[in-house]
Design an enzyme around this catalytic site. Structure first.
Site, PDB file in Angstrom:
ATOM      1  N   SER A 264      -0.793  -3.350  -9.014  1.00 26.98           N
ATOM      2  CA  SER A 264       0.146  -2.826  -8.023  1.00 26.98           C
ATOM      3  C   SER A 264      -0.584  -1.959  -7.018  1.00 26.98           C
ATOM      4  O   SER A 264      -1.630  -1.364  -7.324  1.00 26.98           O
ATOM      5  CB  SER A 264       1.222  -1.984  -8.708  1.00 26.98           C
ATOM      6  OG  SER A 264       0.669  -0.767  -9.193  1.00 26.98           O
ATOM      7  N   ASP A 265      -0.042  -1.905  -5.808  1.00 27.79           N
ATOM      8  CA  ASP A 265      -0.463  -0.830  -4.927  1.00 27.79           C
ATOM      9  C   ASP A 265      -0.019   0.475  -5.582  1.00 27.79           C
ATOM     10  O   ASP A 265       0.841   0.485  -6.463  1.00 27.79           O
ATOM     11  CB  ASP A 265       0.154  -0.987  -3.534  1.00 27.79           C
ATOM     12  CG  ASP A 265      -0.676  -0.315  -2.454  1.00 27.79           C
ATOM     13  OD1 ASP A 265      -1.423   0.641  -2.781  1.00 27.79           O
ATOM     14  OD2 ASP A 265      -0.577  -0.705  -1.276  1.00 27.79           O
ATOM     15  N   TRP A 266      -0.588   1.581  -5.151  1.00 26.82           N
ATOM     16  CA  TRP A 266      -0.399   2.844  -5.848  1.00 26.82           C
ATOM     17  C   TRP A 266       1.058   3.323  -5.702  1.00 26.82           C
ATOM     18  O   TRP A 266       1.512   3.689  -4.631  1.00 26.82           O
ATOM     19  CB  TRP A 266      -1.387   3.867  -5.312  1.00 26.82           C
ATOM     20  CG  TRP A 266      -2.702   3.870  -6.027  1.00 26.82           C
ATOM     21  CD1 TRP A 266      -3.366   4.964  -6.484  1.00 26.82           C
ATOM     22  CD2 TRP A 266      -3.518   2.747  -6.406  1.00 26.82           C
ATOM     23  NE1 TRP A 266      -4.532   4.598  -7.126  1.00 26.82           N
ATOM     24  CE2 TRP A 266      -4.654   3.242  -7.089  1.00 26.82           C
ATOM     25  CE3 TRP A 266      -3.396   1.375  -6.248  1.00 26.82           C
ATOM     26  CZ2 TRP A 266      -5.646   2.422  -7.608  1.00 26.82           C
ATOM     27  CZ3 TRP A 266      -4.384   0.533  -6.755  1.00 26.82           C
ATOM     28  CH2 TRP A 266      -5.491   1.060  -7.420  1.00 26.82           C
ATOM     29  N   GLY A 267       1.782   3.264  -6.825  1.00 27.08           N
ATOM     30  CA  GLY A 267       3.187   3.650  -6.823  1.00 27.08           C
ATOM     31  C   GLY A 267       4.130   2.554  -6.376  1.00 27.08           C
ATOM     32  O   GLY A 267       5.311   2.811  -6.131  1.00 27.08           O
ATOM     33  N   ALA A 268       3.647   1.324  -6.288  1.00 28.26           N
ATOM     34  CA  ALA A 268       4.485   0.214  -5.811  1.00 28.26           C
ATOM     35  C   ALA A 268       5.194  -0.529  -6.935  1.00 28.26           C
ATOM     36  O   ALA A 268       5.834  -1.545  -6.690  1.00 28.26           O
ATOM     37  CB  ALA A 268       3.630  -0.767  -5.009  1.00 28.26           C
TER      38      ALA A 268
END
Length: 584
Positions: A264-268
């Site tokens: 995932s993208d960071w926090g996605a």
């Protein structure tokens, strides 16, 4: 306390140390047999892993890098040390210890596979030197929206075939250094406005013909990992989108069943979406922590699903050589070098695009007596890179003014030996040749200087950043007005534009020559001088369209930024992206 914490983290990050070829190790760790196929090695290792050890692989933890998965000492699994970004190692805690390379869009302007490989290899070497083994790049999204704040990161420009072609040597260059590349941001991350909530409502044909090909190129090049994006696609978040992850990326675009993992993208991450195709949650395990453990215990998620994700991670780790590298380096090291400074200069120079030339260029360094450098971009406030996770703090920056002065010095040294150099606040003279500087804040002074010099060079610049789209394609801070004043007064005028993407060039008719160098990195001044004086041919080509007016393609609010406070963006233009709209 901080020192002890950092030392503890470093110890936890230690990679399994041992001779991977020894018979004793192969007996106890049969997956260390390098003669085995990487996937077979991964499957062999998987059979020795406990449930907790498998879960360790699919979620990040806090550590010294942007993303961290700690080493498994018992089984000899190396730590995963993931770091930004798509145009070099971002290390804001130790600024100046890595090269500030030209951006992805910049090198894409070369349309040159060899340049892309050298760029990737140079970055990969520095990532390895910093102890990282996953580079969070290259960026590959298509430039659908000219104002997109991250267009400077993306090596595809607005053309799917260009992206498909150029990503392959970039990935191969990075991975040739024992560092896993990460193709991002998959997919439809085409605007920063409300990027965390906007739904990209795009039809299937458009996805496959316009937006998927660069990512297909990454698969074909053997990329080890992908990053899913913040946005939604047809109202389902990218990192839990079964259609785009499982069906399209892992099956339809991957007929050879190559193994790579999706992080995932960071926090996605918005749910425990391992069954929908997400293999690893970053930066920490919010959903892939206790929630995933509980789902495995109550059989709502099969262990086979977890095993598949772990295999997707382990296989490229074996294939790229992470188990054998025993990388001794750390994030604290300075990985800059004279060789990389020269490479950055060469890459930047080759990325220059000549938009206009009325016979002024190249400049003859032996015949010119006076040059005027105009604009803050020329010396006092030089833009050379973008911001956000795609930015790198430069170890130094060669200004355009300094680059031109150096060119005069080189010429004088070659012809007459050591010259007499006179340096004042607003000019430098080398023998009988002088370079003058005017920041452009006072237009009358700029006009007066332009009337006296042999050649007037106007340097203009704009930057961009992750998280925000650009407000306008116009040059800001009265830079366009400065061009007009200088062009009207000067005998010969040249504009050098440092920009993160498309700009409006309604002043182009007034000047003799125009060069675009996008975001060229730390060697901006030397590279520009190399091109201006003819040492390097400005052979770059635009990877995206420079429109004549704002929103020339006629996007409605429904298309960009989207209806309902930019929550629903409809790709009604379908295939007519960028130059295709002009050709239709």
């Amino acid at each position: 306390l901080l020192l002890l914490l950092l030392l503890s983290v470093t110890c936890l990050q230690t990679v399994f140390a041992g001779d991977s070829g020894s018979g004793q190790e192969q007996a106890s760790h049969p997956w260390m047999d390098v003669s085995m196929d990487p996937e077979k090695r991964a499957k062999t290792l998987l059979t020795h892993m406990s449930l907790d050890e498998k879960l360790m692989m699919v979620r990040g933890v806090v550590g010294p890098y942007v993303g961290n998965v700690f080493a498994n000492e018992r089984l000899g699994i190396p730590a995963l040390n993931l770091n930004d970004g798509p145009e070099g190692f971002r290390d804001d805690m130790h600024p100046g210890t890595t090269t500030c390379w030209p951006s992805g869009l910049t090198v894409a302007a070369t349309w040159d596979r060899h340049v892309m490989f050298a760029w990737g290899q140079g970055m990969g070497k520095e990532f390895y030197g910093k102890g990282a083994n996953v580079q969070l790049g290259p960026g590959l999204c298509i430039a659908r929206v000219p104002k997109n704040g991250r267009n400077f990161e993306y090596a595809s420009g607005e053309d799917p075939f260009l992206g498909y072609t150029l990503v392959q040597p970039a990935v191969q260059g990075i991975q040739s250094m024992g560092v896993i590349a990460n193709a991002k941001h998959y997919v439809q991350n085409n605007q920063e406005t409300n990027r965390g909530g906007v739904s990209a409502n795009v039809d299937e044909r458009t996805q496959f013909e316009i937006y998927y090909p660069p990512f297909q190129g990454a698969i074909d090049a053997g990329v080890g990992s992908f990053m899913c994006s913040y946005n939604k696609i047809r109202n389902t978040y990218s990192c839990e989108n079964n259609q785009t992850l499982n069906t399209d990326l892992k099956v339809r675009m991957n007929p050879d069943n190559k193994r790579f993992w999706v992080m995932s993208d960071w926090g996605a991450t918005h749910s425990t979406s391992i069954q929908q195709g997400l293999d690893q949650e970053m930066p920490v395990g919010v959903f892939f922590g206790k929630p995933l453990e509980n789902m495995l215990k109550n059989n709502s998620v099969s262990v086979d699903v977890l095993d598949n994700s772990v295999l997707n991670i382990l296989t490229p780790m074996f294939r790229i050589g992470l188990f054998e590298s025993n990388n001794p380096n750390s994030i604290y090291q300075n990985v800059t070098s004279v060789q990389h400074n020269q490479l950055a200069r060469n890459l930047s120079a080759k990325s220059h695009v000549l938009l206009k030339n009325d016979g002024v260029l190249p400049l003859n360094v032996s015949q010119i007596k006076t040059i005027g450098v105009f604009g803050r971009q020329g010396r006092d406030f030089v833009i050379s890179h973008g911001w956000g996770s795609g930015g790198v703090l430069c170890p130094y920056q060669i200004t355009p003014f300094d680059g031109i002065v150096s060119k005069f010095k080189e010429n004088m040294n070659a012809s007459q030996g050591d010259p007499v150099v006179l340096e004042e606040s607003n000019h430098t003279c080398i023998g009988q040749q002088c370079v003058y500087y005017e920041n452009g804040m006072n237009l009358q002074r700029a006009q007066a200087l332009a009337e006296t010099v042999d050649v007037a060079l106007v340097f203009v610049g704009e930057t961009a950043t992750e998280g925000i789209d650009r407000k306008t394609l116009e040059l800001t801070a009265h830079q366009g007005e400065l061009i007009g004043v200088v062009a009207a007064a000067a005998r010969k005028s040249v504009v050098v534009a440092t920009v993160p993407g498309a700009i409006l060039t309604n002043w182009k008719k007034d000047v003799n020559a125009v060069l675009v160098n996008f975001l060229p990195g730390q060697e901006i001044g030397n590279a520009a001088a190399d091109v201006l004086f003819g040492d390097v041919n400005p052979s770059g080509r635009l990877p995206l369209t420079f429109p004549n007016v704002e929103n020339e393609i006629g996007f409605t609010e429904r298309q960009y930024p989207g209806l309902d406070d930019a929550s629903e963006a409809y790709y009604d233009e379908q295939l007519l992206v960028g130059y295709r709209w002009y050709d239709a």
